[in-house]
Design a protein around this motif. Sequence first.
Motif, PDB file in Angstrom:
ATOM      1  N   SER A 127      57.548  66.687 -21.761  1.00  0.00           N
ATOM      2  CA  SER A 127      57.681  66.320 -23.077  1.00  0.00           C
ATOM      3  C   SER A 127      56.383  67.077 -23.898  1.00  0.00           C
ATOM      4  O   SER A 127      56.252  67.427 -24.625  1.00  0.00           O
ATOM      5  N   LEU A 128      55.094  66.931 -23.003  1.00  0.00           N
ATOM      6  CA  LEU A 128      54.111  67.569 -23.335  1.00  0.00           C
ATOM      7  C   LEU A 128      54.173  69.063 -23.287  1.00  0.00           C
ATOM      8  O   LEU A 128      53.651  69.812 -24.082  1.00  0.00           O
ATOM      9  N   GLU A 129      54.822  69.442 -22.255  1.00  0.00           N
ATOM     10  CA  GLU A 129      55.153  71.055 -22.448  1.00  0.00           C
ATOM     11  C   GLU A 129      55.950  71.614 -23.760  1.00  0.00           C
ATOM     12  O   GLU A 129      55.876  72.534 -24.315  1.00  0.00           O
ATOM     13  N   SER A 130      56.781  70.628 -24.119  1.00  0.00           N
ATOM     14  CA  SER A 130      57.568  70.803 -25.351  1.00  0.00           C
ATOM     15  C   SER A 130      56.729  70.699 -26.443  1.00  0.00           C
ATOM     16  O   SER A 130      56.831  71.547 -27.339  1.00  0.00           O
ATOM     17  N   SER A 131      55.766  69.820 -26.448  1.00  0.00           N
ATOM     18  CA  SER A 131      54.642  69.840 -27.487  1.00  0.00           C
ATOM     19  C   SER A 131      53.923  70.931 -27.688  1.00  0.00           C
ATOM     20  O   SER A 131      53.560  71.653 -28.886  1.00  0.00           O
ATOM     21  N   ILE A 132      53.565  71.525 -26.436  1.00  0.00           N
ATOM     22  CA  ILE A 132      52.946  72.622 -26.387  1.00  0.00           C
ATOM     23  C   ILE A 132      53.340  73.868 -27.128  1.00  0.00           C
ATOM     24  O   ILE A 132      52.940  74.672 -27.839  1.00  0.00           O
ATOM     25  N   ALA A 133      54.846  74.009 -26.849  1.00  0.00           N
ATOM     26  CA  ALA A 133      55.631  74.938 -27.281  1.00  0.00           C
ATOM     27  C   ALA A 133      55.805  75.096 -28.646  1.00  0.00           C
ATOM     28  O   ALA A 133      55.458  75.924 -29.295  1.00  0.00           O
ATOM     29  N   SER A 134      55.808  73.695 -29.178  1.00  0.00           N
ATOM     30  CA  SER A 134      56.128  73.475 -30.698  1.00  0.00           C
ATOM     31  C   SER A 134      54.471  73.988 -31.368  1.00  0.00           C
ATOM     32  O   SER A 134      54.841  74.552 -32.635  1.00  0.00           O
ATOM     33  N   LYS A 135      53.317  73.710 -30.902  1.00  0.00           N
ATOM     34  CA  LYS A 135      52.235  74.020 -31.354  1.00  0.00           C
ATOM     35  C   LYS A 135      51.999  75.456 -31.237  1.00  0.00           C
ATOM     36  O   LYS A 135      51.487  75.950 -32.154  1.00  0.00           O
ATOM     37  N   ARG A 136      52.419  76.025 -30.372  1.00  0.00           N
ATOM     38  CA  ARG A 136      52.276  77.746 -30.193  1.00  0.00           C
ATOM     39  C   ARG A 136      53.113  78.348 -31.222  1.00  0.00           C
ATOM     40  O   ARG A 136      52.593  79.427 -31.686  1.00  0.00           O
ATOM     41  N   SER A 137      54.217  77.677 -31.367  1.00  0.00           N
ATOM     42  CA  SER A 137      55.045  78.294 -32.258  1.00  0.00           C
ATOM     43  C   SER A 137      54.538  77.994 -33.829  1.00  0.00           C
ATOM     44  O   SER A 137      54.569  78.949 -34.844  1.00  0.00           O
ATOM     45  N   ALA A 138      53.922  76.967 -33.976  1.00  0.00           N
ATOM     46  CA  ALA A 138      53.150  76.860 -35.433  1.00  0.00           C
ATOM     47  C   ALA A 138      52.022  77.900 -35.422  1.00  0.00           C
ATOM     48  O   ALA A 138      51.824  78.128 -36.631  1.00  0.00           O
ATOM     49  N   ILE A 139      51.109  77.759 -34.412  1.00  0.00           N
ATOM     50  CA  ILE A 139      50.224  79.154 -34.461  1.00  0.00           C
ATOM     51  C   ILE A 139      50.880  80.323 -34.693  1.00  0.00           C
ATOM     52  O   ILE A 139      50.229  81.043 -35.773  1.00  0.00           O
TER      53      ILE A 139
END
Length: 130
Positions: free
Chosen positions: A110-122
Motif C-alpha cells: 500500500s505504501l509503495e502504491s502511494s509512492i507511485a501515485s505521488k511520483r505520478s503527481a510530481i
Amino acid sequence: MADNTYIINQLYNEISSLNAQIHQNIEKLVRLKQALQNISMGQGEFFSKKPLIDQPVLSAASWAGRRAERFLDMRSDMEEAFNRIGNQDIERMLTNIEEKISYYEAQNRSLESSIASKRSAISQLRNSDK
C-alpha cells in the motif's frame, strides 16, 4: 510555477516519509521471519523431548501405592500440558506471527502504491510547468 514547486516539495517529503515507514516495516519483517523460523525449528526440538516425561520408567513392582498414583497423575498432567503447548500454544504463536508478516507486507504494498501515485503527481506537475 511557484505553487507547483511547493506542492512538488511536499510530495517529495511525503515520499520520504513513506519510504521511512517501508524501511521500518522491512526491519520488522526480518525480525518476524527470523522468529517464525526459530520457533518452527524449536517446535521440533520441543517434541523431541516428549519421551523424557516418562523417565524414569516406573513399574508396579518398583513403586506402588498412593504416592505412586499421584506421581503418575502428575505425569499425565505434564503430558497434557506438553501436548497443549506443542500443538496449540506454539501453533497459535506461529499463526500470529504469520498474520503480522502478512499485515506488514500488505502495508508495504500500500505504501509503495502511494509512492507511485505521488511520483505520478510530481511528473504531471512538472509537465504542466513546461
